[in-house]
Scaffold this active site. Structure first.
Site, PDB file in Angstrom:
ATOM      1  N   ILE A  46       0.819  -1.227   0.000  1.00 26.77           N
ATOM      2  CA  ILE A  46       0.000   0.000   0.000  1.00 26.77           C
ATOM      3  C   ILE A  46       0.848   1.271   0.000  1.00 26.77           C
ATOM      4  O   ILE A  46       0.325   2.358  -0.202  1.00 26.77           O
ATOM      5  CB  ILE A  46      -1.007   0.042   1.170  1.00 26.77           C
ATOM      6  CG1 ILE A  46      -0.316  -0.133   2.522  1.00 26.77           C
ATOM      7  CG2 ILE A  46      -2.129  -0.969   0.946  1.00 26.77           C
ATOM      8  CD1 ILE A  46      -1.153   0.341   3.685  1.00 26.77           C
ATOM      9  N   ALA A  68      -3.400  -3.798   7.926  1.00 24.93           N
ATOM     10  CA  ALA A  68      -1.964  -4.057   7.735  1.00 24.93           C
ATOM     11  C   ALA A  68      -1.106  -3.138   8.591  1.00 24.93           C
ATOM     12  O   ALA A  68      -1.074  -1.928   8.361  1.00 24.93           O
ATOM     13  CB  ALA A  68      -1.604  -3.860   6.262  1.00 24.93           C
ATOM     14  N   ASN A  86       5.862   2.041   7.845  1.00 25.01           N
ATOM     15  CA  ASN A  86       4.799   1.107   7.454  1.00 25.01           C
ATOM     16  C   ASN A  86       3.430   1.531   7.992  1.00 25.01           C
ATOM     17  O   ASN A  86       2.433   1.505   7.277  1.00 25.01           O
ATOM     18  CB  ASN A  86       5.136  -0.295   7.960  1.00 25.01           C
ATOM     19  CG  ASN A  86       4.126  -1.323   7.493  1.00 25.01           C
ATOM     20  OD1 ASN A  86       4.030  -1.582   6.293  1.00 25.01           O
ATOM     21  ND2 ASN A  86       3.352  -1.875   8.404  1.00 25.01           N
ATOM     22  N   SER A 111      -5.662   0.753  18.288  1.00 28.68           N
ATOM     23  CA  SER A 111      -5.212  -0.061  19.420  1.00 28.68           C
ATOM     24  C   SER A 111      -5.418   0.660  20.748  1.00 28.68           C
ATOM     25  O   SER A 111      -5.364   1.903  20.806  1.00 28.68           O
ATOM     26  CB  SER A 111      -3.715  -0.347  19.235  1.00 28.68           C
ATOM     27  OG  SER A 111      -3.160  -0.862  20.413  1.00 28.68           O
ATOM     28  N   TYR A 135       4.851   2.222  18.443  1.00 25.40           N
ATOM     29  CA  TYR A 135       3.699   1.484  17.905  1.00 25.40           C
ATOM     30  C   TYR A 135       2.402   2.239  18.209  1.00 25.40           C
ATOM     31  O   TYR A 135       1.610   2.540  17.308  1.00 25.40           O
ATOM     32  CB  TYR A 135       3.647   0.058  18.487  1.00 25.40           C
ATOM     33  CG  TYR A 135       2.329  -0.607  18.211  1.00 25.40           C
ATOM     34  CD1 TYR A 135       1.982  -0.995  16.923  1.00 25.40           C
ATOM     35  CD2 TYR A 135       1.398  -0.809  19.239  1.00 25.40           C
ATOM     36  CE1 TYR A 135       0.747  -1.569  16.652  1.00 25.40           C
ATOM     37  CE2 TYR A 135       0.172  -1.386  18.984  1.00 25.40           C
ATOM     38  CZ  TYR A 135      -0.157  -1.759  17.686  1.00 25.40           C
ATOM     39  OH  TYR A 135      -1.390  -2.310  17.427  1.00 25.40           O
ATOM     40  N   LYS A 139      -0.322   4.509  15.667  1.00 28.18           N
ATOM     41  CA  LYS A 139      -1.787   4.350  15.561  1.00 28.18           C
ATOM     42  C   LYS A 139      -2.488   5.675  15.843  1.00 28.18           C
ATOM     43  O   LYS A 139      -3.445   6.053  15.165  1.00 28.18           O
ATOM     44  CB  LYS A 139      -2.272   3.278  16.545  1.00 28.18           C
ATOM     45  CG  LYS A 139      -1.791   1.875  16.221  1.00 28.18           C
ATOM     46  CD  LYS A 139      -2.444   1.357  14.952  1.00 28.18           C
ATOM     47  CE  LYS A 139      -1.983  -0.036  14.586  1.00 28.18           C
ATOM     48  NZ  LYS A 139      -2.544  -0.514  13.313  1.00 28.18           N
TER      49      LYS A 139
END
Ligand code: UDP
Length: 324
Positions: A46, A68, A86, A111, A135, A139
């Site tokens: 993507i 993903a 990513n 998350s 991480y 998000k």
């Protein structure tokens, strides 16, 4: 309806694909890894906006589900660039391609990590956001980007903030297998199956009744149901929003091990280790908003049942290599 499932070959995405196809929808998976046999597959990254433009020129999607992402908290601390590239930059290229094609609906996998160390329990959606690792921050960045894309382009999104996704397809066709595996329940069950020597408990000195961390485990099939309700909400004209997805019950690491011993009837050897960096002592969801707005009713709420489904998957997994 016709849906694109980005990351539809992964753990949660594959359960979503099964759910959507069973409900009679047309599904295309965008992933670098092959989805389940018979599922339409667009093999693409993507981050490649031009490839997405081509796909969106051929297929007219009503909505996109985006699963993903990289998910290892510890790795995100040691290799943050990989996570921002990513989880944020590639997502941005997906969003831009959706705008180019006029696709207005997105269900995004967020998350509980967006909340960081909780100030109160259970955590509702209004709780302050303070991710404590790259991480969680990746998000939260996407959630904020989605706010701007709504304002600028009318792209409507639902962010689903998962607590601890667990379990496996009740029909036994799908399950969890990460490489390397870092999640508690699969690691416990690999120890029960003899694929590992032992499971390691990260810290027994937390301020919890038995000293181990408490988490809210939610069945992957119930997550799929929530996504389906979220896309219905968007297609019915719902405004951009976010929902917590959890059962509202906390189980300690030791309780999960005890339940797994009972479910499997096997010995599970345990090693003790220091705390893992970045682990809040207690994460429990207040999922009242998803229950009231989406009429979401989790079906597999007992941890025994969640572990039983995961154990069934573990036993039939065609992989005999000893791990760890
Ligand atoms: N955990 C553990 N040993 C392991 C893996 C995890 O004690 O080998 C603990 C971890 O510290 C956390 C809980 O189990 O308190 C759930 O961890 P997991 O990685 O499954 O999910 P997370 O809560 O990080 O999303």
């Amino acid at each position: 309806m016709k849906f694109l499932v980005v990351g539809g070959a992964g753990y949660i995405g594959s359960h979503m694909v099964k759910h959507l196809i069973a409900a009679g929808h047309e599904v295309v998976v965008a992933d670098l890894v092959a989805p389940a046999p018979g599922v339409q597959w667009a093999k693409l990254d993507i981050a490649d906006e031009a490839a997405l433009d081509v796909l969106f020129g051929v297929c007219r999607f009503d909505a996109v589900f985006h699963f993903a992402s990289f998910i290892q908290v510890g790795e995100s601390v040691s290799a943050p660039g990989k996570y921002y590239q990513n989880n944020v930059a590639a997502t941005l290229s997906l969003l831009q391609a959706m705008v180019n094609a006029g696709i207005k609906h997105l269900v995004f996998s967020s998350s509980a990590a967006v909340y960081g160390n909780p100030l109160y329990i259970p955590i509702d959606e209004a709780h302050a956001k303070g991710p404590i690792n790259p991480y969680g921050l990746s998000k939260w960045m996407v959630e904020q980007i989605l706010e701007d894309f709504d304002r600028a382009y009318g792209l409507k999104s639902v962010c689903l903030r998962y607590f601890n996704a667990a379990g496996a397809d009740p029909e036994g066709q799908l399950g969890e297998r990460h490489e390397p595996e870092t999640h508690l329940i699969p690691l416990i069950l690999q120890a029960a199956a003899g694929r590992r020597e032992a499971v390691t408990v990260f810290g027994r000195d937390y301020d919890t009744p038995d000293g181990t961390c408490i988490r809210d485990y939610i069945h992957v099939a119930d997550l799929a149901t929530a996504h389906a309700l979220a896309v219905d909400y968007l297609l019915a004209g719902g405004e951009r929003t976010a929902f917590n997805l959890g059962n509202g019950h906390g189980f300690s690491v030791q309780q999960v091990i005890d339940i797994a011993r009972a479910v499997t009837g096997r010995q599970i050897h345990v090693l003790d280790a220091p705390r893992r960096a970045g682990d809040p002592p207690r994460l429990v969801a207040d999922a009242g908003k998803a229950l009231s707005v989406l009429s979401w009713r989790p079906e597999f709420v007992s941890l025994e049942q969640i572990v039983r489904h995961a154990w069934h998957w573990e036993l039939q997994y065609p992989w005999t290599t000893r791990q760890g």
